[in-house]
Every structure is written in structure tokens, then in C-alpha cells.
Enzyme design. Structure first.
Site, PDB file in Angstrom:
ATOM      1  N   LYS A  42       0.826  -1.220   0.000  1.00  0.00           N
ATOM      2  CA  LYS A  42       0.000   0.000   0.000  1.00  0.00           C
ATOM      3  C   LYS A  42       0.855   1.263   0.000  1.00  0.00           C
ATOM      4  O   LYS A  42       0.635   2.174  -0.790  1.00  0.00           O
ATOM      5  CB  LYS A  42      -0.935   0.033   1.224  1.00  0.00           C
ATOM      6  N   ARG A  93      -9.276   1.648   9.256  1.00  0.00           N
ATOM      7  CA  ARG A  93      -8.770   0.316   9.563  1.00  0.00           C
ATOM      8  C   ARG A  93      -9.806  -0.509  10.305  1.00  0.00           C
ATOM      9  O   ARG A  93      -9.531  -1.629  10.684  1.00  0.00           O
ATOM     10  CB  ARG A  93      -7.541   0.461  10.447  1.00  0.00           C
ATOM     11  N   ARG A 101      11.609  -5.884   5.086  1.00  0.00           N
ATOM     12  CA  ARG A 101      11.559  -4.430   5.241  1.00  0.00           C
ATOM     13  C   ARG A 101      12.262  -4.012   6.536  1.00  0.00           C
ATOM     14  O   ARG A 101      13.017  -3.037   6.547  1.00  0.00           O
ATOM     15  CB  ARG A 101      10.096  -3.962   5.249  1.00  0.00           C
ATOM     16  N   ARG A 127      11.123  -2.792   9.605  1.00  0.00           N
ATOM     17  CA  ARG A 127      10.722  -1.663  10.443  1.00  0.00           C
ATOM     18  C   ARG A 127      10.672  -2.157  11.886  1.00  0.00           C
ATOM     19  O   ARG A 127      10.692  -3.365  12.125  1.00  0.00           O
ATOM     20  CB  ARG A 127       9.321  -1.229   9.982  1.00  0.00           C
ATOM     21  N   ARG A 140      -0.280  -8.050  13.850  1.00  0.00           N
ATOM     22  CA  ARG A 140      -0.848  -7.104  12.872  1.00  0.00           C
ATOM     23  C   ARG A 140      -1.723  -7.829  11.858  1.00  0.00           C
ATOM     24  O   ARG A 140      -2.766  -7.323  11.449  1.00  0.00           O
ATOM     25  CB  ARG A 140       0.282  -6.331  12.179  1.00  0.00           C
TER      26      ARG A 140
HETATM   27  N1  LIG Z   1       5.065  -5.737  -5.599  1.00  0.00           N
HETATM   28  C1  LIG Z   1       6.031  -5.944  -4.686  1.00  0.00           C
HETATM   29  N2  LIG Z   1       6.877  -6.988  -4.807  1.00  0.00           N
HETATM   30  C2  LIG Z   1       7.838  -7.210  -3.880  1.00  0.00           C
HETATM   31  N3  LIG Z   1       8.064  -6.434  -2.812  1.00  0.00           N
HETATM   32  C3  LIG Z   1       7.253  -5.371  -2.634  1.00  0.00           C
HETATM   33  C4  LIG Z   1       6.199  -5.073  -3.555  1.00  0.00           C
HETATM   34  N4  LIG Z   1       5.555  -3.954  -3.117  1.00  0.00           N
HETATM   35  C5  LIG Z   1       6.172  -3.583  -1.987  1.00  0.00           C
HETATM   36  N5  LIG Z   1       7.197  -4.424  -1.694  1.00  0.00           N
HETATM   37  C6  LIG Z   1       8.096  -4.366  -0.529  1.00  0.00           C
HETATM   38  O1  LIG Z   1       7.376  -4.977   0.543  1.00  0.00           O
HETATM   39  C7  LIG Z   1       7.577  -4.247   1.760  1.00  0.00           C
HETATM   40  C8  LIG Z   1       6.214  -3.751   2.269  1.00  0.00           C
HETATM   41  O2  LIG Z   1       5.701  -2.794   1.342  1.00  0.00           O
HETATM   42  P1  LIG Z   1       4.877  -1.540   1.841  1.00  0.00           P
HETATM   43  O3  LIG Z   1       5.602  -0.867   2.953  1.00  0.00           O
HETATM   44  O4  LIG Z   1       4.519  -0.728   0.654  1.00  0.00           O
HETATM   45  O5  LIG Z   1       3.564  -2.306   2.399  1.00  0.00           O
HETATM   46  P2  LIG Z   1       2.319  -1.759   3.187  1.00  0.00           P
HETATM   47  O6  LIG Z   1       1.117  -2.452   2.627  1.00  0.00           O
HETATM   48  O7  LIG Z   1       2.292  -0.266   3.178  1.00  0.00           O
HETATM   49  O8  LIG Z   1       2.623  -2.297   4.638  1.00  0.00           O
HETATM   50  P3  LIG Z   1       2.180  -1.716   6.063  1.00  0.00           P
HETATM   51  O9  LIG Z   1       0.684  -1.707   6.078  1.00  0.00           O
HETATM   52  O10 LIG Z   1       2.768  -2.690   7.038  1.00  0.00           O
HETATM   53  O11 LIG Z   1       2.784  -0.345   6.210  1.00  0.00           O
HETATM   54  C9  LIG Z   1       8.527  -3.114   1.425  1.00  0.00           C
HETATM   55  O12 LIG Z   1       9.837  -3.526   1.783  1.00  0.00           O
HETATM   56  C10 LIG Z   1       8.409  -2.945  -0.094  1.00  0.00           C
HETATM   57  O13 LIG Z   1       9.594  -2.483  -0.681  1.00  0.00           O
HETATM   58  N1  LIG Z   2      -6.134   3.922  11.089  1.00  0.00           N
HETATM   59  C1  LIG Z   2      -5.403   3.491  12.140  1.00  0.00           C
HETATM   60  N2  LIG Z   2      -6.018   3.140  13.292  1.00  0.00           N
HETATM   61  C2  LIG Z   2      -5.312   2.712  14.342  1.00  0.00           C
HETATM   62  N3  LIG Z   2      -3.989   2.577  14.343  1.00  0.00           N
HETATM   63  C3  LIG Z   2      -3.328   2.913  13.219  1.00  0.00           C
HETATM   64  C4  LIG Z   2      -3.995   3.404  12.076  1.00  0.00           C
HETATM   65  N4  LIG Z   2      -3.074   3.669  11.116  1.00  0.00           N
HETATM   66  C5  LIG Z   2      -1.892   3.348  11.627  1.00  0.00           C
HETATM   67  N5  LIG Z   2      -2.036   2.888  12.897  1.00  0.00           N
HETATM   68  C6  LIG Z   2      -0.963   2.430  13.808  1.00  0.00           C
HETATM   69  O1  LIG Z   2       0.296   2.570  13.151  1.00  0.00           O
HETATM   70  C7  LIG Z   2       0.892   1.289  12.928  1.00  0.00           C
HETATM   71  C8  LIG Z   2       1.626   1.281  11.604  1.00  0.00           C
HETATM   72  O2  LIG Z   2       0.712   1.542  10.542  1.00  0.00           O
HETATM   73  P1  LIG Z   2       1.095   1.238   9.012  1.00  0.00           P
HETATM   74  O3  LIG Z   2      -0.126   1.586   8.223  1.00  0.00           O
HETATM   75  O4  LIG Z   2       1.434  -0.224   8.938  1.00  0.00           O
HETATM   76  O5  LIG Z   2       2.269   2.101   8.676  1.00  0.00           O
HETATM   77  C9  LIG Z   2      -0.259   0.284  13.053  1.00  0.00           C
HETATM   78  O6  LIG Z   2       0.153  -1.014  13.406  1.00  0.00           O
HETATM   79  C10 LIG Z   2      -1.089   0.950  14.150  1.00  0.00           C
HETATM   80  O7  LIG Z   2      -0.505   0.747  15.402  1.00  0.00           O
END
Ligand SMILES: Nc1ncnc2c1ncn2[C@@H]1O[C@H](COP(=O)(O)OP(=O)(O)OP(=O)(O)O)[C@@H](O)[C@H]1O
Ligand SMILES: Nc1ncnc2c1ncn2[C@@H]1O[C@H](COP(=O)(O)O)[C@@H](O)[C@H]1O
Length: 184
Positions: A14, A89, A128, A130, A141
Site C-alpha cells: 500500500k 482500519r 523491510r 521496520r 498485525r
Molecule cells: N510488488 C512488490 N513486490 C515485492 N516487494 C514489494 C512489492 N511492493 C512492496 N514491496 C516491498 O514490501 C515491503 C512492504 O511494502 P509496503 O511498505 O509498501 O507495504 P504496506 O502495505 O504499506 O505495509 P504496512 O501496512 O505494514 O505499512 C517493502 O519492503 C516494499 O519495498
Molecule cells: N487507522 C489506524 N487506526 C489505528 N492505528 C493505526 C492506524 N493507522 C496506523 N495505525 C498504527 O500505526 C501502525 C503502523 O501503521 P502502518 O499503516 O502499517 O504504517 C499500526 O500497526 C497501528 O498501530
């Protein structure tokens, strides 16, 4: 006017896609996770309240994120469209957003469900690295995603707002599908 909500499990891509699509469309990418991480880094009140939830992979209380999103959507740069990533969410947040958009006289938002299997997203998140990308927190999660967030798929589908994109493809393929689906 493009208003998009990105839905999907952690690791579906995303953030990666929302950032690229927002640049392509010249609209802001509003990631609640990014705003919260910045607040933690800046040691603001919000950040201090959110940190323990985020570290455990739990959702931050609704009121904190809802106030944050309301404030962000009222900013001047959000008047020409936006991509919301990580919000809503849960159903309570979706209802809040629906009412907020009515009050702001905004509407027509589409929801993109970016999907990918558990094994794929777990692998991506471990790569990743984090702070909340440890095995234990990822598991929590994903559990929360299944229990609280996945019901939004039916919620938005019932309202004819849902579009689905396969996140289990290369980044380029996903981006291309996204551009096609929003142009259709
Ligand atoms: N199409 C893909 N193929 C392989 N790796 C990918 C792809 N898209 C994203 N990634 C990698 O996967 C990891 C997660 O991607 P991203 O942070 O965009 O996910 P997210 O859905 O936003 O996760 P979160 O909700 O945990 O923040 C990152 O390291 C990113 O570089
Ligand atoms: N919409 C949300 N409601 C509650 N908590 C949230 C929301 N968005 C983010 N969070 C918190 O942040 C972490 C990391 O979010 P990412 O979207 O994966 O970067 C998530 O686990 C919640 O603790």
C-alpha cells in the site's frame, strides 16, 4: 477529483504504490502510519500516546487517529484529492470518515483493495525490517487485519466503492493495474 483509500494486509504494498500513484496524480499521499511514526520521532503528545500501541502491533485508539485524519484532510493540499493509506482500519473509522466527508462536502471516494497472501506479505515485512516488523508483531498485525480491517472489504463492496488489485505481482505490474483501474 481523485479520492482513494488503500486497503489491504500489512505488506501488500500500500505505502509503496500509494506514494507512486500520488506523485503521478499530483495529490497528497496521506499515510496514518507515517504521520504517527513522525509524531513519535518528534516526541509530540500524539506520538507518546501512540507508541506503545504501535510497538505491539495494536491499533491506536480511534479518537487519536480520527482527529489526526480530520486535521490532515482540511489542509489546503488535500482540497484537490488525496490517497489515504492505513485509514480507515475498522468499521467505526469508516463510518467516521463517511460522515467527515459529507461534512466537508467531499465524496466519490473509491477503495482499492490491494491483496496478497499471508506467506508473501510476511516475507516482505521481514525483509523491510521496520521496528514493528518482527515475527511476533507481524503475526499480531495480521490477526488485527483479519479481525478488524478485512470486514471493510464487504463494507465498501456493499456500497459499490470497492476495486480490487492483485498485490502479488511486480511493483511495475501493480502500478500499471492501478492506473488502469482508476482510469476505467
Ligand atoms: N510488488 C512488490 N513486490 C515485492 N516487494 C514489494 C512489492 N511492493 C512492496 N514491496 C516491498 O514490501 C515491503 C512492504 O511494502 P509496503 O511498505 O509498501 O507495504 P504496506 O502495505 O504499506 O505495509 P504496512 O501496512 O505494514 O505499512 C517493502 O519492503 C516494499 O519495498
Ligand atoms: N487507522 C489506524 N487506526 C489505528 N492505528 C493505526 C492506524 N493507522 C496506523 N495505525 C498504527 O500505526 C501502525 C503502523 O501503521 P502502518 O499503516 O502499517 O504504517 C499500526 O500497526 C497501528 O498501530
Amino acid at each position: 477529483m481523485t479520492r482513494l483509500i488503500f486497503l489491504g494486509p500489512p505488506g501488500a504494498g500500500k505505502g509503496t504504490q500509494a506514494k507512486n500513484l500520488a506523485e503521478f496524480l499530483y495529490i497528497p499521499h496521506i499515510s496514518t502510519g507515517d504521520i504517527l511514526r513522525q509524531a513519535i520521532q518528534d516526541q509530540t503528545n500524539l506520538g507518546m500516546q501512540a507508541q506503545s500501541f504501535m510497538d505491539k502491533g495494536e491499533l491506536v485508539p480511534d479518537k487519536l487517529v480520527e482527529d489526526m485524519v480530520e486535521e490532515r484532510l482540511k489542509q489546503p493540499d488535500a482540497q484537490t484529492g488525496w490517497i489515504l493509506d492505513g485509514f480507515p482500519r475498522k468499521v467505526t473509522q469508516a463510518k467516521f470518515l463517511g460522515e467527515l466527508l459529507i461534512n466537508l462536502r467531499e465524496g466519490g471516494e473509491k477503495v482499492i483493495n490491494l491483496d496478497a497472501p499471508d506467506a508473501v506479505v510476511i516475507n516482505r515485512l521481514l525483509g523491510r525490517g521496520r521496528k514493528d516488523d518482527t515475527e511476533e508483531v507481524i503475526r499480531r498485525r495480521l490477526e488485527i487485519y483479519r479481525d478488524e480491517t478485512a470486514p471493510l472489504i464487504n463494507y465498501y463492496s456493499d456500497r459499490q466503492q470497492l476495486l480490487t488489485v492483485n498485490g502479488n505481482q511486480s511493483q511495475e505490474e501493480v502500478f500499471s493495474d492501478l492506473k488502469n483501474i482508476i482510469a476505467a
